[in-house]
Scaffold this motif. Structure first.
Motif, PDB file in Angstrom:
ATOM      1  N   GLY A 231       0.811  -1.204   0.000  1.00  0.00           N
ATOM      2  CA  GLY A 231       0.000   0.000   0.000  1.00  0.00           C
ATOM      3  C   GLY A 231       0.847   1.258   0.000  1.00  0.00           C
ATOM      4  N   TYR A 232       0.208   2.356  -0.361  1.00  0.00           N
ATOM      5  CA  TYR A 232       0.921   3.643  -0.364  1.00  0.00           C
ATOM      6  C   TYR A 232      -0.015   4.769   0.051  1.00  0.00           C
ATOM      7  CZ  TYR A 232      -1.360   4.321  -4.971  1.00  0.00           C
ATOM      8  OH  TYR A 232      -2.271   4.450  -5.990  1.00  0.00           O
ATOM      9  N   VAL A 233       0.592   5.822   0.577  1.00  0.00           N
ATOM     10  CA  VAL A 233      -0.132   7.075   0.802  1.00  0.00           C
ATOM     11  C   VAL A 233      -0.095   7.904  -0.480  1.00  0.00           C
ATOM     12  CG1 VAL A 233      -0.193   9.210   2.147  1.00  0.00           C
ATOM     13  CG2 VAL A 233       0.386   7.034   3.260  1.00  0.00           C
ATOM     14  N   ARG A 234       1.119   8.019  -1.008  1.00  0.00           N
ATOM     15  CA  ARG A 234       1.301   8.610  -2.335  1.00  0.00           C
ATOM     16  C   ARG A 234       2.315   7.770  -3.095  1.00  0.00           C
ATOM     17  NH1 ARG A 234      -0.977  13.417  -3.826  1.00  0.00           N
ATOM     18  NH2 ARG A 234      -2.261  14.299  -2.160  1.00  0.00           N
ATOM     19  N   LEU A 235       2.099   7.678  -4.392  1.00  0.00           N
ATOM     20  CA  LEU A 235       2.931   6.834  -5.259  1.00  0.00           C
ATOM     21  C   LEU A 235       3.600   7.708  -6.312  1.00  0.00           C
ATOM     22  CD1 LEU A 235       3.763   4.043  -6.542  1.00  0.00           C
ATOM     23  CD2 LEU A 235       1.573   4.107  -7.766  1.00  0.00           C
ATOM     24  N   VAL A 236       4.888   7.513  -6.493  1.00  0.00           N
ATOM     25  CA  VAL A 236       5.610   8.203  -7.564  1.00  0.00           C
ATOM     26  C   VAL A 236       6.012   7.161  -8.603  1.00  0.00           C
ATOM     27  CG1 VAL A 236       7.621   9.602  -8.191  1.00  0.00           C
ATOM     28  CG2 VAL A 236       6.493   9.951  -5.972  1.00  0.00           C
ATOM     29  N   LEU A 237       5.586   7.363  -9.833  1.00  0.00           N
ATOM     30  CA  LEU A 237       5.971   6.476 -10.941  1.00  0.00           C
ATOM     31  C   LEU A 237       7.052   7.151 -11.777  1.00  0.00           C
ATOM     32  CD1 LEU A 237       2.511   5.112 -12.213  1.00  0.00           C
ATOM     33  CD2 LEU A 237       4.130   4.010 -10.648  1.00  0.00           C
ATOM     34  N   ALA A 238       8.135   6.438 -11.980  1.00  0.00           N
ATOM     35  CA  ALA A 238       9.229   6.922 -12.832  1.00  0.00           C
ATOM     36  C   ALA A 238       9.639   5.780 -13.757  1.00  0.00           C
ATOM     37  CB  ALA A 238      10.404   7.375 -11.964  1.00  0.00           C
ATOM     38  N   PRO A 239       8.746   5.393 -14.664  1.00  0.00           N
ATOM     39  CA  PRO A 239       8.977   4.170 -15.449  1.00  0.00           C
ATOM     40  C   PRO A 239       9.817   4.372 -16.702  1.00  0.00           C
ATOM     41  CG  PRO A 239       6.825   5.066 -15.980  1.00  0.00           C
ATOM     42  CD  PRO A 239       7.431   5.987 -14.948  1.00  0.00           C
ATOM     43  N   GLY A 240      10.227   5.604 -16.987  1.00  0.00           N
ATOM     44  CA  GLY A 240      10.981   5.812 -18.218  1.00  0.00           C
ATOM     45  C   GLY A 240      10.126   5.564 -19.449  1.00  0.00           C
ATOM     46  N   VAL A 241      10.776   5.079 -20.509  1.00  0.00           N
ATOM     47  CA  VAL A 241      10.053   4.887 -21.769  1.00  0.00           C
ATOM     48  C   VAL A 241      10.025   3.414 -22.138  1.00  0.00           C
ATOM     49  CG1 VAL A 241      10.752   7.168 -22.593  1.00  0.00           C
ATOM     50  CG2 VAL A 241      12.097   5.160 -23.256  1.00  0.00           C
ATOM     51  N   ASP A 242       9.001   3.068 -22.902  1.00  0.00           N
ATOM     52  CA  ASP A 242       8.956   1.785 -23.606  1.00  0.00           C
ATOM     53  C   ASP A 242       9.084   2.059 -25.097  1.00  0.00           C
ATOM     54  OD1 ASP A 242       8.776   0.055 -21.518  1.00  0.00           O
ATOM     55  OD2 ASP A 242       6.657  -0.432 -21.774  1.00  0.00           O
ATOM     56  N   LEU A 243       9.761   1.185 -25.801  1.00  0.00           N
ATOM     57  CA  LEU A 243       9.854   1.316 -27.254  1.00  0.00           C
ATOM     58  C   LEU A 243       8.594   0.748 -27.870  1.00  0.00           C
ATOM     59  CD1 LEU A 243      13.544   0.135 -27.587  1.00  0.00           C
ATOM     60  CD2 LEU A 243      12.691   2.468 -27.431  1.00  0.00           C
ATOM     61  N   ARG A 244       8.060   1.436 -28.857  1.00  0.00           N
ATOM     62  CA  ARG A 244       6.802   1.004 -29.481  1.00  0.00           C
ATOM     63  C   ARG A 244       7.121   0.055 -30.647  1.00  0.00           C
ATOM     64  NH1 ARG A 244       2.604   5.310 -31.034  1.00  0.00           N
ATOM     65  NH2 ARG A 244       1.650   3.331 -31.606  1.00  0.00           N
ATOM     66  N   PHE A 245       7.146  -1.225 -30.343  1.00  0.00           N
ATOM     67  CA  PHE A 245       7.433  -2.219 -31.379  1.00  0.00           C
ATOM     68  C   PHE A 245       6.235  -2.441 -32.296  1.00  0.00           C
ATOM     69  CE2 PHE A 245      10.816  -3.472 -28.325  1.00  0.00           C
ATOM     70  CZ  PHE A 245      11.888  -3.341 -29.189  1.00  0.00           C
ATOM     71  N   ASP A 246       5.098  -1.776 -31.981  1.00  0.00           N
ATOM     72  CA  ASP A 246       3.913  -1.895 -32.838  1.00  0.00           C
ATOM     73  C   ASP A 246       3.792  -0.721 -33.810  1.00  0.00           C
ATOM     74  OD1 ASP A 246       3.478   0.037 -30.927  1.00  0.00           O
ATOM     75  OD2 ASP A 246       1.354  -0.440 -30.659  1.00  0.00           O
ATOM     76  N   ALA A 247       4.768   0.177 -33.804  1.00  0.00           N
ATOM     77  CA  ALA A 247       4.601   1.431 -34.538  1.00  0.00           C
ATOM     78  C   ALA A 247       5.291   1.461 -35.894  1.00  0.00           C
ATOM     79  CB  ALA A 247       5.117   2.592 -33.679  1.00  0.00           C
TER      80      ALA A 247
ATOM     81  N   VAL B 189      25.043  -1.454 -41.525  1.00  0.00           N
ATOM     82  CA  VAL B 189      24.650  -1.409 -40.118  1.00  0.00           C
ATOM     83  C   VAL B 189      23.452  -0.463 -40.026  1.00  0.00           C
ATOM     84  CG1 VAL B 189      25.278  -0.706 -37.779  1.00  0.00           C
ATOM     85  CG2 VAL B 189      26.958  -1.882 -39.223  1.00  0.00           C
ATOM     86  N   ALA B 190      22.355  -0.949 -39.454  1.00  0.00           N
ATOM     87  CA  ALA B 190      21.147  -0.124 -39.321  1.00  0.00           C
ATOM     88  C   ALA B 190      20.819   0.066 -37.842  1.00  0.00           C
ATOM     89  CB  ALA B 190      19.971  -0.794 -40.028  1.00  0.00           C
ATOM     90  N   ASN B 191      20.737   1.322 -37.444  1.00  0.00           N
ATOM     91  CA  ASN B 191      20.360   1.676 -36.076  1.00  0.00           C
ATOM     92  C   ASN B 191      18.965   2.312 -36.148  1.00  0.00           C
ATOM     93  OD1 ASN B 191      21.430   4.349 -33.824  1.00  0.00           O
ATOM     94  ND2 ASN B 191      20.228   2.528 -33.366  1.00  0.00           N
ATOM     95  N   VAL B 192      17.965   1.535 -35.751  1.00  0.00           N
ATOM     96  CA  VAL B 192      16.571   1.983 -35.857  1.00  0.00           C
ATOM     97  C   VAL B 192      16.075   2.418 -34.477  1.00  0.00           C
ATOM     98  CG1 VAL B 192      14.216   1.301 -36.457  1.00  0.00           C
ATOM     99  CG2 VAL B 192      16.152   0.430 -37.798  1.00  0.00           C
ATOM    100  N   ILE B 193      15.824   3.707 -34.322  1.00  0.00           N
ATOM    101  CA  ILE B 193      15.298   4.232 -33.057  1.00  0.00           C
ATOM    102  C   ILE B 193      13.790   4.395 -33.241  1.00  0.00           C
ATOM    103  CG2 ILE B 193      15.432   6.054 -31.328  1.00  0.00           C
ATOM    104  CD1 ILE B 193      18.215   6.759 -32.531  1.00  0.00           C
ATOM    105  N   PRO B 194      12.998   3.503 -32.674  1.00  0.00           N
ATOM    106  CA  PRO B 194      11.553   3.536 -32.948  1.00  0.00           C
ATOM    107  C   PRO B 194      10.832   4.576 -32.091  1.00  0.00           C
ATOM    108  CG  PRO B 194      12.061   1.705 -31.499  1.00  0.00           C
ATOM    109  CD  PRO B 194      13.377   2.375 -31.807  1.00  0.00           C
ATOM    110  N   PRO B 195       9.558   4.869 -32.409  1.00  0.00           N
ATOM    111  CA  PRO B 195       8.741   5.732 -31.539  1.00  0.00           C
ATOM    112  C   PRO B 195       8.657   5.141 -30.135  1.00  0.00           C
ATOM    113  CG  PRO B 195       7.671   5.399 -33.664  1.00  0.00           C
ATOM    114  CD  PRO B 195       8.832   4.452 -33.617  1.00  0.00           C
TER     115      PRO B 195
END
Length: 388
Positions: free
Chosen positions: A90-106, A238-244
């Motif tokens: 449980g929490y009184v207040r929650l801080v989320l700092a999840p960073g980013v996910d790469l969109r492999f569906d984009a 060499v291909a460096n693909v930075i996705p959304p």
């Protein structure tokens, strides 16, 4: 207080909460034993730095509780966080700092399997080493293609610093090679500085293809390392693909991300506009004019901690004023930077006019050398402060 995510934002927030109020019980939820920092990861690609210099263990967090598992869901109504092992806290207040996910569906053709052939290297670690090794194995005279996504994404100048340091590697080790940047934008951070430096340091080596000239990648074929754009196809050695990208998974499941994939927040408290008592800091938050950077994450985390500490004591949070500075290396001993100051305005974090700026466009090498040294000093300072 529960903080989820042990990157620059989450670890900074946990420390700041404890420093502001020793009586607060603060717990950091982070599954990894060490953090791999993204700033300076491009130097690893160029062989200028080892991955160990990017690695920081979670061993020095004092009386902050540390739970080493993954948070997988949030029950906002009951104020509970569910962990991967099936327990919940449980929490009184929650801080989320999840960073980013790469969109492999984009991006058609680009999924996690494709990333093993055309690495994104946008999260430091194995992908960084994979791209480094591919560059090392490429014959002299090869073509490297880097695709940059549309805004917003983590570290806006990152693709262009990466291009610069890959160009340095090619110039010094494989001088007959070429680097093409396929960009889904017509403009990018520190553009004039980067382009002037490329002209000076790497004439003819880097080709930037903007959106209006067919730079947006619409499909990839990992089997042939081909990137397809609206104007034609490009085959890479060499291909460096930075996705959304979008906010990390826990933000989606907690209901704090909107239809954009990012998290709207109050710019004073960083409390979610979608779920009460949940705060979001760092790359996952919609920060208005404030870019998604390690410096921003650290600054937002401290402001959020101050607001949370005030709220739990039923005090009025103060209006924050936040700073971001972002350094980029164009070559060893050659740095450029951009800085800004931000404050809440019209529900977002807005830039304070006239309070920031970039490195001078025309400057002697001594200035670039100083900025490269400042970048190193900044990295040592922030990682020491955040990870001990």
């Amino acid at each position: 207080m529960i903080v989820v995510g042990g990157g620059f934002a989450g670890a900074s927030c946990a420390r700041a909460l404890k420093q502001l109020d020793r009586d607060l019980a603060v717990t950091l939820v982070e599954p990894e034993t060490a953090y791999l920092a993204c700033p300076f990861r491009n130097a690893v690609l160029a062989g200028l730095r080892g991955i160990e210099a990017q690695t920081f263990r979670y061993d020095q967090f004092g009386d902050i509780g540390l739970i080493r598992t993954r948070a997988v869901a949030v029950d906002a109504e009951r104020r509970r966080v569910r962990l991967e092992d099936g327990t919940d806290i449980g929490y009184v207040r929650l801080v989320l700092a999840p960073g980013v996910d790469l969109r492999f569906d984009a991006l058609p053709g680009y999924d996690e399997a494709a990333a093993a052939i055309m690495p994104h290297a946008w999260k430091a670690g194995a992908q960084t080493l994979l791209l480094r090794d591919q560059l090392a194995a490429m014959p002299d005279g090869g073509v490297v293609i880097l695709s940059a996504p549309a805004n917003p994404f983590r570290c806006p100048p990152g693709p262009y610093e990466r291009a610069s340091l890959i160009a340095h590697y090619l110039k010094t080790s494989k001088p007959r090679s070429k680097l093409i940047i396929l960009d889904a934008k017509d403009a990018f951070s520190k553009q004039r500085l980067f382009e002037a430096a490329w002209q000076e340091l790497y004439p003819g080596l880097i080709e930037w293809v903007p959106l209006s000239s067919g730079g947006r990648v619409t499909e990839v074929d990992p089997a042939t390392r081909t990137l397809v754009t609206e104007f034609g196809s490009h085959k890479a050695d060499v291909a460096n693909v930075i996705p959304p990208q979008r906010a990390g998974r826990i933000a989606q499941s907690a209901g704090v991300a909107d239809q954009t994939g990012w998290c709207p927040i109050d710019p004073v408290t960083f409390e979610s506009r979608l779920q009460p008592a949940i705060h979001v800091v760092g790359d996952a938050a919609i920060g208005g004019a404030m870019p998604k950077s390690a410096f921003s994450a650290n600054a937002q985390a401290k402001a959020c901690a101050a607001a949370v500490a005030a709220l739990v004591r039923e005090r009025q949070p103060a209006q924050p004023k936040l700073i971001n500075t972002c350094y980029s290396l164009v070559a060893p001993g050659y740095g450029i930077s951009i800085a800004g100051v931000y404050q809440p305005r019209d529900g977002l974090l807005a830039e304070v006019e006239g309070a920031g700026g970039t490195s001078p466009l025309e400057a002697p090498l001594s200035v670039r050398e100083l900025e490269a040294a400042y970048a190193e000093d900044w990295f040592r300072t922030i990682t020491s402060e955040v990870f001990g």
